[in-house]
Scaffold this motif. Structure first.
Motif, PDB file in Angstrom:
ATOM      1  N   UNK A 221      -4.085  12.111  10.660  1.00  0.00           N
ATOM      2  CA  UNK A 221      -5.247  12.408   9.820  1.00  0.00           C
ATOM      3  C   UNK A 221      -4.820  12.341   8.355  1.00  0.00           C
ATOM      4  N   UNK A 222      -4.881  11.151   7.780  1.00  0.00           N
ATOM      5  CA  UNK A 222      -4.418  10.938   6.409  1.00  0.00           C
ATOM      6  C   UNK A 222      -5.576  11.084   5.430  1.00  0.00           C
ATOM      7  N   UNK A 223      -5.366  11.899   4.410  1.00  0.00           N
ATOM      8  CA  UNK A 223      -6.386  12.129   3.383  1.00  0.00           C
ATOM      9  C   UNK A 223      -6.320  11.022   2.330  1.00  0.00           C
TER      10      UNK A 223
ATOM     11  N   UNK B 132      -2.755   7.945  14.966  1.00  0.00           N
ATOM     12  CA  UNK B 132      -1.933   7.649  13.790  1.00  0.00           C
ATOM     13  C   UNK B 132      -2.010   6.165  13.429  1.00  0.00           C
ATOM     14  N   UNK B 133      -1.926   5.306  14.427  1.00  0.00           N
ATOM     15  CA  UNK B 133      -1.999   3.864  14.166  1.00  0.00           C
ATOM     16  C   UNK B 133      -3.403   3.452  13.743  1.00  0.00           C
ATOM     17  N   UNK B 134      -4.408   4.116  14.282  1.00  0.00           N
ATOM     18  CA  UNK B 134      -5.783   3.864  13.868  1.00  0.00           C
ATOM     19  C   UNK B 134      -5.986   4.284  12.410  1.00  0.00           C
ATOM     20  N   UNK B 135      -5.400   5.395  12.019  1.00  0.00           N
ATOM     21  CA  UNK B 135      -5.480   5.855  10.629  1.00  0.00           C
ATOM     22  C   UNK B 135      -4.797   4.855   9.687  1.00  0.00           C
ATOM     23  N   UNK B 136      -3.660   4.341  10.094  1.00  0.00           N
ATOM     24  CA  UNK B 136      -2.971   3.341   9.277  1.00  0.00           C
ATOM     25  C   UNK B 136      -3.863   2.111   9.089  1.00  0.00           C
ATOM     26  N   UNK B 137      -4.503   1.689  10.143  1.00  0.00           N
ATOM     27  CA  UNK B 137      -5.405   0.539  10.073  1.00  0.00           C
ATOM     28  C   UNK B 137      -6.608   0.829   9.176  1.00  0.00           C
ATOM     29  N   UNK B 138      -7.093   2.049   9.226  1.00  0.00           N
ATOM     30  CA  UNK B 138      -8.255   2.437   8.424  1.00  0.00           C
ATOM     31  C   UNK B 138      -7.953   2.381   6.927  1.00  0.00           C
ATOM     32  N   UNK B 139      -6.754   2.795   6.531  1.00  0.00           N
ATOM     33  CA  UNK B 139      -6.451   2.879   5.104  1.00  0.00           C
ATOM     34  C   UNK B 139      -5.896   1.596   4.502  1.00  0.00           C
ATOM     35  N   UNK B 140      -5.494   0.646   5.352  1.00  0.00           N
ATOM     36  CA  UNK B 140      -4.953  -0.607   4.815  1.00  0.00           C
ATOM     37  C   UNK B 140      -6.095  -1.571   4.515  1.00  0.00           C
ATOM     38  N   UNK B 141      -5.932  -2.323   3.431  1.00  0.00           N
ATOM     39  CA  UNK B 141      -6.972  -3.299   3.037  1.00  0.00           C
ATOM     40  C   UNK B 141      -7.044  -4.433   4.042  1.00  0.00           C
TER      41      UNK B 141
ATOM     42  N   UNK C  34       1.290   3.378   1.032  1.00  0.00           N
ATOM     43  CA  UNK C  34       1.268   4.709   1.627  1.00  0.00           C
ATOM     44  C   UNK C  34       2.518   4.819   2.491  1.00  0.00           C
ATOM     45  N   UNK C  35       3.345   5.811   2.176  1.00  0.00           N
ATOM     46  CA  UNK C  35       4.591   6.072   2.888  1.00  0.00           C
ATOM     47  C   UNK C  35       4.348   7.273   3.795  1.00  0.00           C
ATOM     48  N   UNK C  36       4.134   7.006   5.076  1.00  0.00           N
ATOM     49  CA  UNK C  36       3.787   8.046   6.040  1.00  0.00           C
ATOM     50  C   UNK C  36       5.065   8.705   6.550  1.00  0.00           C
ATOM     51  N   UNK C  37       5.124  10.026   6.413  1.00  0.00           N
ATOM     52  CA  UNK C  37       6.334  10.746   6.784  1.00  0.00           C
ATOM     53  C   UNK C  37       7.418  10.506   5.755  1.00  0.00           C
ATOM     54  N   UNK C  38       7.067  10.670   4.488  1.00  0.00           N
ATOM     55  CA  UNK C  38       7.955  10.281   3.395  1.00  0.00           C
ATOM     56  C   UNK C  38       9.161  11.192   3.211  1.00  0.00           C
ATOM     57  N   UNK C  39       9.183  12.338   3.882  1.00  0.00           N
ATOM     58  CA  UNK C  39      10.333  13.239   3.749  1.00  0.00           C
ATOM     59  C   UNK C  39      10.517  13.672   2.312  1.00  0.00           C
ATOM     60  N   UNK C  40      11.707  13.462   1.763  1.00  0.00           N
ATOM     61  CA  UNK C  40      11.965  13.846   0.378  1.00  0.00           C
ATOM     62  C   UNK C  40      11.546  12.762  -0.614  1.00  0.00           C
ATOM     63  N   UNK C  41      10.915  11.725  -0.140  1.00  0.00           N
ATOM     64  CA  UNK C  41      10.348  10.639  -0.953  1.00  0.00           C
ATOM     65  C   UNK C  41      11.384   9.774  -1.642  1.00  0.00           C
TER      66      UNK C  41
ATOM     67  N   UNK D 278      -7.560   1.608   1.150  1.00  0.00           N
ATOM     68  CA  UNK D 278      -6.879   1.920  -0.099  1.00  0.00           C
ATOM     69  C   UNK D 278      -5.602   1.104  -0.282  1.00  0.00           C
ATOM     70  N   UNK D 279      -4.815   1.016   0.769  1.00  0.00           N
ATOM     71  CA  UNK D 279      -3.438   0.548   0.649  1.00  0.00           C
ATOM     72  C   UNK D 279      -3.269  -0.942   0.901  1.00  0.00           C
ATOM     73  N   UNK D 280      -2.361  -1.522   0.132  1.00  0.00           N
ATOM     74  CA  UNK D 280      -1.912  -2.877   0.429  1.00  0.00           C
ATOM     75  C   UNK D 280      -0.903  -2.839   1.572  1.00  0.00           C
ATOM     76  N   UNK D 281      -0.125  -1.766   1.615  1.00  0.00           N
ATOM     77  CA  UNK D 281       0.966  -1.641   2.586  1.00  0.00           C
ATOM     78  C   UNK D 281       1.034  -0.196   3.068  1.00  0.00           C
ATOM     79  N   UNK D 282       1.203  -0.010   4.368  1.00  0.00           N
ATOM     80  CA  UNK D 282       1.451   1.312   4.955  1.00  0.00           C
ATOM     81  C   UNK D 282       2.783   1.222   5.676  1.00  0.00           C
TER      82      UNK D 282
END
Length: 110
Positions: free
Chosen positions: A73-75, A101-110, A24-31, A80-84
């Motif tokens: 608030x990440x949907x 934001x940091x709590x959300x990152x922790x929630x979605x990482x395996x 998951x690339x948070x704030x990916x901009x133009x990707x 889900x993620x191996x890496x955020x």
């Protein structure tokens, strides 16, 4: 396998094999970095609050999915993620939302 390095991602490629990883690339901009990760074998979800510059066909492609949203608030499903990654984006999160934001990152990482 060919490495698709960019100067910003080089330290990550030196430590991590992205083949088969869910990122998951948070704030990916133009990707641009997300697309390099996809070429390296990762499946990437990009989180970006500002989608005005995106074309509809660019929002989802092989190995890449873009979701509109902020870091606080990440949907994305739990574990889900191996890496955020927050590549040049964490400093854009308002200070009062940083813990969320940091709590959300922790929630979605395996």
């Amino acid at each position: 396998m060919k490495n698709y390095y960019s100067s910003d991602l080089e330290p990550l490629f030196e430590k991590i094999n992205f083949q088969g990883r869910q990122v998951v690339d948070v704030g990916c901009g133009n990707a641009d970095k997300a697309r390099i990760l996809v070429k390296s074998g990762a499946t990437v979800i990009g989180i970006e609050p500002d989608l005005e510059s995106w074309q509809v066909g660019e929002i989802e492609s092989d190995g890449f999915k873009l979701i509109r949203g902020g870091a606080e608030e990440m949907a994305v499903e739990n574990e889900y993620a191996d890496i955020v990654i927050f590549m040049f984006s964490l400093h854009h999160v308002p200070e009062q939302l940083m813990p969320k934001a940091l709590s959300e990152a922790r929630r979605i990482v395996k």
